[in-house]
Design a protein around this motif. Structure first.
Motif, mmCIF file in Angstrom:
data_model
loop_
_atom_site.group_PDB
_atom_site.id
_atom_site.type_symbol
_atom_site.label_atom_id
_atom_site.label_comp_id
_atom_site.label_asym_id
_atom_site.label_seq_id
_atom_site.Cartn_x
_atom_site.Cartn_y
_atom_site.Cartn_z
ATOM 1 N N LEU A 1 0.846 -1.182 0.000
ATOM 2 C CA LEU A 1 0.000 0.000 0.000
ATOM 3 C C LEU A 1 0.889 1.241 0.000
ATOM 4 O O LEU A 1 0.567 2.252 -0.625
ATOM 5 N N LEU A 2 1.988 1.149 0.703
ATOM 6 C CA LEU A 2 2.952 2.250 0.772
ATOM 7 C C LEU A 2 4.363 1.653 0.739
ATOM 8 O O LEU A 2 5.014 1.512 1.774
ATOM 9 N N PRO A 3 4.820 1.303 -0.462
ATOM 10 C CA PRO A 3 6.130 0.659 -0.580
ATOM 11 C C PRO A 3 7.230 1.617 -0.145
ATOM 12 O O PRO A 3 7.175 2.815 -0.419
ATOM 13 N N ALA A 4 8.231 1.079 0.533
ATOM 14 C CA ALA A 4 9.344 1.908 0.995
ATOM 15 C C ALA A 4 10.566 1.677 0.116
ATOM 16 O O ALA A 4 10.740 0.596 -0.444
ATOM 17 N N ASN A 5 11.372 2.718 -0.017
ATOM 18 C CA ASN A 5 12.685 2.531 -0.621
ATOM 19 C C ASN A 5 13.598 1.884 0.411
ATOM 20 O O ASN A 5 13.345 1.975 1.606
ATOM 21 N N ARG A 6 14.666 1.253 -0.088
ATOM 22 C CA ARG A 6 15.577 0.632 0.849
ATOM 23 C C ARG A 6 16.958 1.266 0.746
ATOM 24 O O ARG A 6 17.452 1.529 -0.363
ATOM 25 N N ASN A 7 17.560 1.473 1.879
ATOM 26 C CA ASN A 7 18.950 1.911 1.920
ATOM 27 C C ASN A 7 19.815 0.708 1.534
ATOM 28 O O ASN A 7 19.822 -0.302 2.232
ATOM 29 N N VAL A 8 20.530 0.846 0.415
ATOM 30 C CA VAL A 8 21.289 -0.307 -0.091
ATOM 31 C C VAL A 8 22.339 -0.758 0.920
ATOM 32 O O VAL A 8 22.722 -1.919 0.959
ATOM 33 N N HIS A 9 22.800 0.189 1.717
ATOM 34 C CA HIS A 9 23.866 -0.125 2.657
ATOM 35 C C HIS A 9 23.409 -1.055 3.775
ATOM 36 O O HIS A 9 24.049 -2.063 4.080
ATOM 37 N N ASN A 10 22.302 -0.712 4.410
ATOM 38 C CA ASN A 10 21.904 -1.483 5.588
ATOM 39 C C ASN A 10 20.494 -2.091 5.501
ATOM 40 O O ASN A 10 20.046 -2.729 6.438
ATOM 41 N N GLY A 11 19.814 -1.859 4.393
ATOM 42 C CA GLY A 11 18.497 -2.466 4.243
ATOM 43 C C GLY A 11 17.380 -1.741 4.963
ATOM 44 O O GLY A 11 16.242 -2.193 4.958
ATOM 45 N N TYR A 12 17.686 -0.619 5.588
ATOM 46 C CA TYR A 12 16.662 0.160 6.286
ATOM 47 C C TYR A 12 15.661 0.731 5.282
ATOM 48 O O TYR A 12 16.000 1.030 4.141
ATOM 49 N N ARG A 13 14.448 0.917 5.749
ATOM 50 C CA ARG A 13 13.433 1.566 4.903
ATOM 51 C C ARG A 13 13.672 3.065 4.866
ATOM 52 O O ARG A 13 14.074 3.670 5.870
ATOM 53 N N GLU A 14 13.399 3.653 3.712
ATOM 54 C CA GLU A 14 13.506 5.104 3.579
ATOM 55 C C GLU A 14 12.274 5.643 2.872
ATOM 56 O O GLU A 14 11.787 5.035 1.916
ATOM 57 N N TYR A 15 11.798 6.765 3.355
ATOM 58 C CA TYR A 15 10.589 7.352 2.784
ATOM 59 C C TYR A 15 10.869 8.764 2.303
ATOM 60 O O TYR A 15 11.492 9.554 3.020
ATOM 61 N N GLY A 16 10.403 9.082 1.105
ATOM 62 C CA GLY A 16 10.557 10.418 0.566
ATOM 63 C C GLY A 16 9.286 11.236 0.726
ATOM 64 O O GLY A 16 8.332 10.824 1.392
ATOM 65 N N GLU A 17 9.288 12.417 0.109
ATOM 66 C CA GLU A 17 8.126 13.309 0.230
ATOM 67 C C GLU A 17 6.878 12.670 -0.355
ATOM 68 O O GLU A 17 5.777 12.831 0.170
ATOM 69 N N ALA A 18 7.058 11.964 -1.470
ATOM 70 C CA ALA A 18 5.900 11.332 -2.109
ATOM 71 C C ALA A 18 5.224 10.355 -1.146
ATOM 72 O O ALA A 18 3.994 10.264 -1.092
ATOM 73 N N ALA A 19 6.055 9.648 -0.391
ATOM 74 C CA ALA A 19 5.511 8.690 0.572
ATOM 75 C C ALA A 19 4.700 9.415 1.638
ATOM 76 O O ALA A 19 3.636 8.944 2.049
#
Lengths: 253, 253
Positions: free
Chosen positions: A27-45
Motif C-alpha cells: 500500500l505504501l512501498p518503501a525505498n531501501r537503503n542499499v547499505h543497511n536495508g533500512y526503509r527510507e521514505y521520501g516526500e511522495a511517501a
DNA sequence: TATAGTGGTTGACGTAACGTCAAGGTCAAC
DNA sequence: GTTGACCTTGACGTTACGTCAACCACTATA
C-alpha cells in the motif's frame, strides 16, 4: 529529504508496525537503503500516507484505498459519496440504539429493585423495536398509522400477567395449529381453537377487533415469508403458516 | 420442548456456526443428546440467547456479556449507562465525519475538474479538523473564541499560493531553527531568522499580530508536548521546540 | 576496543466473532 | 441400499495491526 521509518511514523502519528504492514501489502512501498536495508521514505511517501489516512478516517478498508489511490478523481468522489450514505446509515442506527437504551435505562431507574419486571419491560421494548423494524412499514400501510400506534401503545402498556397470558394463548395456538396442520382437518374442534386463540391473541393488542382486519392480517401472512417462517418454526411443521391462514380465511368468510 | 441447533438458530435469527461458537466459548452451553451427540436447547437457552443478542445490539463484546449475565441488575444497568456514553461519543464522531465529508464532496463537485486545487482544499480541511481536535480547546481558552474562529477563517481562505508560501516560510523556519538548536547561540543571525519566520508564519493566519500573543503561544508550546513533538520531529533535534520557545521569549521580551 | 543503548530487520503468533470448507457420522424416507 | 437432510469436529481465513523474539547496524562512551 528522506525519513526513517520511525520519523515518518511519529510525523504521521502511526506506528512503525503500521508502516511495515503497509509496505508488506504494497500500500505504501518503501525505498531501501542499499547499505543497511533500512526503509527510507521520501516526500511522495508522506503525501501518499496522508491520503491513505485521510480515506481511512472515512472508514474505507485498506484494499479499497489501494484501488482508490490509482483511480481518477471522479471515481474517488463517487466512492466518497457512497461512503457518506454508509456513514449516515450508521449514524441513524446509532440514534435508534441510543433511544432504545435511554428508554431501557429510564425503566431500570424507574423502580428501586425491579427484577423480573424490568427484564420484562426491557424485552417488550426489544420486541417492539424488532417488530417495528420487521413489519412497521407494511403494517402501517395495511392498517393506517393510528391503528398501529394504538396497537403498540397497548402492547407497551401490557401488564406482566397480561403479557404472560398472551404468551400462553400463543402457546395454545401452536398446539392446536400443530394438530390441524398434521391432520389437515379444517372442520375439527382444533381448527376452531386455532381461530379462537389467534383472535384472542390479537385482542391483547388490538383495540377493536374485526373479522375484516383479521382476514387482512392473514393476507399479510401470505405475503411475507417472515410470518410463515415464524409459525412454521414455532410449530415445527412446514405447512403451519399456510394452515393458519386457511383457518382464518374460513372463519372470517 | 427442546430445539435442535438449526431450529434455535432460525428461531433467533443467528447461524448455527454462531451457536456452536457460543457453545465453544461457554457463553451458551448446549445439552447433548446422549444417543447421537447432537446439541439440544431448552427454554432457558432461548431466554439466555435472547439476552445475549440484546446486549450485543448495544455493542457489548461477548466476553463482557458473559460476565454481565451473571451480574446483578444494578451492575448491568451501570454497564448499559457506560455503553450509552460510548455510543453517544461514536455518534458524535460520525457527525463530524459526515460534516467533513460533506464539505469535501461540495468542494469536489464545485469545480469541473479541479485536481491539485481540490486535493489542496481537502487537505486544508483535514488540517483544520486535526488542528481543532488537537488544540481547539486550549487555543480558545488562550485567545478567545473570536480570535480562533478568525484564524480558522483565514486559514480556510488561504489561496493555494499563499498556502505554499506559508509552507515555504515554515521550511525556512525549520532550517534556521536547526542551526540555532545545534549551536545554541540565541544572539546569532539565525536566531533572528527563526523569530522572523515564526512571526511571518503566524501572520498568515493571525489578523493582528502582537508580541504578547506570540509569547502566549510560546507558553502554550511548553505546556503541550504535542507541539514539542512536532517541532523536534520536523527539525530532527530533541531540543528544537525548547530552542524555539527560548528565541520567541527573547524577542518578545 | 569492548560494551551498552538505540533503532532497524524479518518472522510468527494473537486478536473478535464468526464464515466457510472438508471429512465424516446419524437419521428418516424411498 | 441409497439418497438427502442434518449433525459432528477440526481447521483455515478474515482486518489491521499489537506484541514478542531473535538478530543485525550504528553511535557513544568507558
Amino acid at each position: 529529504m528522506t525519513y526513517s521509518i520511525q520519523q515518518l511514523a511519529s510525523l504521521a502519528g502511526v506506528s512503525t508496525r503500521t508502516l511495515r504492514y503497509y509496505d508488506q501489502i504494497k500500500l505504501l512501498p518503501a525505498n531501501r537503503n542499499v547499505h543497511n536495508g533500512y526503509r527510507e521514505y521520501g516526500e511522495a511517501a508522506v503525501d501518499r500516507l496522508q491520503l491513505i489516512r485521510y480515506f481511512q478516517t472515512f472508514g474505507f478498508e485498506l484494499t479499497t484505498i489501494q484501488q482508490l489511490l490509482d483511480q481518477p478523481r471522479a471515481v474517488q468522489t463517487a466512492a466518497l459519496a457512497t461512503q457518506r450514505a454508509q456513514l449516515a446509515a450508521e449514524r441513524e442506527h446509532l440514534t435508534t440504539l441510543l433511544n432504545t437504551l435511554d428508554r431501557t435505562l429510564a425503566a431500570r431507574n424507574g423502580g428501586p429493585q425491579m427484577t423480573d419486571s424490568e427484564k420484562f419491560a426491557t424485552f417488550k421494548q426489544e420486541q417492539l423495536a424488532d417488530n417495528e423494524q420487521a413489519f412497521g412499514v407494511e403494517a402501517r400501510q395495511l392498517y393506517g398509522k393510528e391503528t398501529v400506534m394504538a396497537s403498540q401503545h397497548r402492547f407497551a402498556n401490557l401488564s406482566e400477567t397480561e403479557y404472560h397470558d398472551m404468551q400462553a394463548t400463543e402457546a395454545e395456538l401452536f398446539t392446536a395449529l400443530k394438530m390441524v396442520a398434521t391432520t389437515g382437518d379444517l372442520t375439527s374442534e382444533a381448527a376452531r381453537r386455532v381461530y379462537e386463540c389467534h383472535r384472542q391473541w390479537l385482542c391483547f393488542t388490538w383495540n377493536n377487533y374485526s373479522q375484516v382486519a383479521h382476514r387482512g392480517l392473514a393476507q399479510m401472512y401470505t405475503h411475507d415469508s417472515r410470518f410463515a417462517d415464524y409459525y412454521n418454526q414455532r410449530v415445527g411443521l412446514p405447512n403451519a403458516a399456510a394452515t393458519l391462514v386457511a383457518v382464518i380465511n374460513q372463519y372470517t368468510a
